[in-house]
Design a protein around this motif. Structure first.
Motif, PDB file in Angstrom:
ATOM      1  N   SER A 170      12.571  18.623-115.656  1.00 17.37           N
ATOM      2  CA  SER A 170      13.539  19.482-115.020  1.00 17.37           C
ATOM      3  C   SER A 170      13.385  19.786-113.470  1.00 17.37           C
ATOM      4  O   SER A 170      14.674  19.474-112.814  1.00 17.37           O
ATOM      5  CB  SER A 170      14.685  20.690-115.934  1.00 17.37           C
ATOM      6  OG  SER A 170      13.104  21.953-115.189  1.00 17.37           O
ATOM      7  N   ILE A 171      12.337  20.076-112.512  1.00 16.84           N
ATOM      8  CA  ILE A 171      11.931  20.586-111.883  1.00 16.84           C
ATOM      9  C   ILE A 171      12.157  18.978-111.233  1.00 16.84           C
ATOM     10  O   ILE A 171      12.635  18.719-109.721  1.00 16.84           O
ATOM     11  CB  ILE A 171      10.887  21.132-111.517  1.00 16.84           C
ATOM     12  CG1 ILE A 171      10.757  22.699-112.135  1.00 16.84           C
ATOM     13  CG2 ILE A 171      10.428  21.076-110.268  1.00 16.84           C
ATOM     14  CD1 ILE A 171       9.927  23.387-111.598  1.00 16.84           C
ATOM     15  N   ILE A 172      10.880  17.712-111.872  1.00 15.94           N
ATOM     16  CA  ILE A 172      11.143  16.533-111.228  1.00 15.94           C
ATOM     17  C   ILE A 172      12.064  15.950-110.931  1.00 15.94           C
ATOM     18  O   ILE A 172      12.668  15.342-110.035  1.00 15.94           O
ATOM     19  CB  ILE A 172       9.321  15.935-111.769  1.00 15.94           C
ATOM     20  CG1 ILE A 172       8.480  17.021-111.212  1.00 15.94           C
ATOM     21  CG2 ILE A 172       9.584  14.589-111.144  1.00 15.94           C
ATOM     22  CD1 ILE A 172       7.133  16.251-112.389  1.00 15.94           C
ATOM     23  N   ARG A 173      12.824  15.497-111.414  1.00 11.84           N
ATOM     24  CA  ARG A 173      14.366  15.771-111.877  1.00 11.84           C
ATOM     25  C   ARG A 173      15.147  16.331-110.614  1.00 11.84           C
ATOM     26  O   ARG A 173      15.574  15.146-110.448  1.00 11.84           O
ATOM     27  CB  ARG A 173      15.113  15.849-113.010  1.00 11.84           C
ATOM     28  CG  ARG A 173      16.334  15.032-113.242  1.00 11.84           C
ATOM     29  CD  ARG A 173      16.551  14.402-114.521  1.00 11.84           C
ATOM     30  NE  ARG A 173      16.181  13.844-115.550  1.00 11.84           N
ATOM     31  CZ  ARG A 173      15.183  12.467-115.910  1.00 11.84           C
ATOM     32  NH1 ARG A 173      16.204  12.033-115.146  1.00 11.84           N
ATOM     33  NH2 ARG A 173      15.179  12.715-116.651  1.00 11.84           N
ATOM     34  N   LYS A 208      17.969  14.754-104.974  1.00 10.01           N
ATOM     35  CA  LYS A 208      18.274  15.304-103.887  1.00 10.01           C
ATOM     36  C   LYS A 208      17.280  14.627-102.838  1.00 10.01           C
ATOM     37  O   LYS A 208      17.865  14.017-102.311  1.00 10.01           O
ATOM     38  CB  LYS A 208      16.924  16.756-103.925  1.00 10.01           C
ATOM     39  CG  LYS A 208      17.337  17.427-102.331  1.00 10.01           C
ATOM     40  CD  LYS A 208      18.579  16.966-101.704  1.00 10.01           C
ATOM     41  CE  LYS A 208      19.508  19.335-102.358  1.00 10.01           C
ATOM     42  NZ  LYS A 208      20.294  19.679-102.096  1.00 10.01           N
ATOM     43  N   ILE A 209      16.647  13.551-102.967  1.00  8.72           N
ATOM     44  CA  ILE A 209      15.686  12.426-102.399  1.00  8.72           C
ATOM     45  C   ILE A 209      16.851  11.547-102.061  1.00  8.72           C
ATOM     46  O   ILE A 209      17.058  11.024-101.811  1.00  8.72           O
ATOM     47  CB  ILE A 209      14.430  12.064-103.167  1.00  8.72           C
ATOM     48  CG1 ILE A 209      13.057  13.291-102.709  1.00  8.72           C
ATOM     49  CG2 ILE A 209      13.719  10.588-102.219  1.00  8.72           C
ATOM     50  CD1 ILE A 209      11.699  13.085-102.918  1.00  8.72           C
ATOM     51  N   TYR A 227      21.755   8.833 -95.187  1.00 12.29           N
ATOM     52  CA  TYR A 227      21.096   8.287 -94.558  1.00 12.29           C
ATOM     53  C   TYR A 227      20.942   7.001 -94.044  1.00 12.29           C
ATOM     54  O   TYR A 227      20.050   6.765 -93.602  1.00 12.29           O
ATOM     55  CB  TYR A 227      19.933   8.979 -94.179  1.00 12.29           C
ATOM     56  CG  TYR A 227      20.027  10.719 -93.525  1.00 12.29           C
ATOM     57  CD1 TYR A 227      20.674  10.543 -92.484  1.00 12.29           C
ATOM     58  CD2 TYR A 227      19.777  11.568 -94.206  1.00 12.29           C
ATOM     59  CE1 TYR A 227      21.155  12.254 -91.650  1.00 12.29           C
ATOM     60  CE2 TYR A 227      20.026  12.649 -93.931  1.00 12.29           C
ATOM     61  CZ  TYR A 227      20.881  13.313 -92.542  1.00 12.29           C
ATOM     62  OH  TYR A 227      21.188  14.426 -92.677  1.00 12.29           O
ATOM     63  N   ALA A 228      21.841   6.080 -94.899  1.00 12.52           N
ATOM     64  CA  ALA A 228      20.806   4.799 -95.332  1.00 12.52           C
ATOM     65  C   ALA A 228      21.289   3.772 -94.662  1.00 12.52           C
ATOM     66  O   ALA A 228      20.794   2.533 -94.018  1.00 12.52           O
ATOM     67  CB  ALA A 228      22.154   4.170 -96.460  1.00 12.52           C
TER      68      ALA A 228
END
Length: 72
Positions: free
Chosen positions: A14-17, A22-23, A30-31
């Protein structure tokens, strides 16, 4: 499909997800640039990109030659 939670466990998964979410949000925001770049800025960024590629190639060449010499 294998989920991240199955590999790392529910807490770490869940932390990695959360980080990847967020990324992705930042990438979407900012695309498209909100300011216009002048010709000089575009040229400077192009030169920096070429310089970076040359540095990576030089690093790869140095690595390859060190492998050929047995790491000396």
């Amino acid at each position: 499909m294998i989920r991240i939670e199955h590999i790392f466990g529910s807490r770490v998964g869940s932390i990695i997800r959360g980080w990847t979410g967020k990324i992705s949000e930042i990438n979407r925001r900012y695309a498209t640039p909100k300011i216009r770049m002048s010709r000089g800025v575009r040229f400077a960024l192009l030169m920096l990109r070429v310089y970076l590629i040359l540095l990576v190639l030089l690093l790869g060449y140095k690595f390859w030659t060190m492998l050929g010499q047995g790491g000396v």
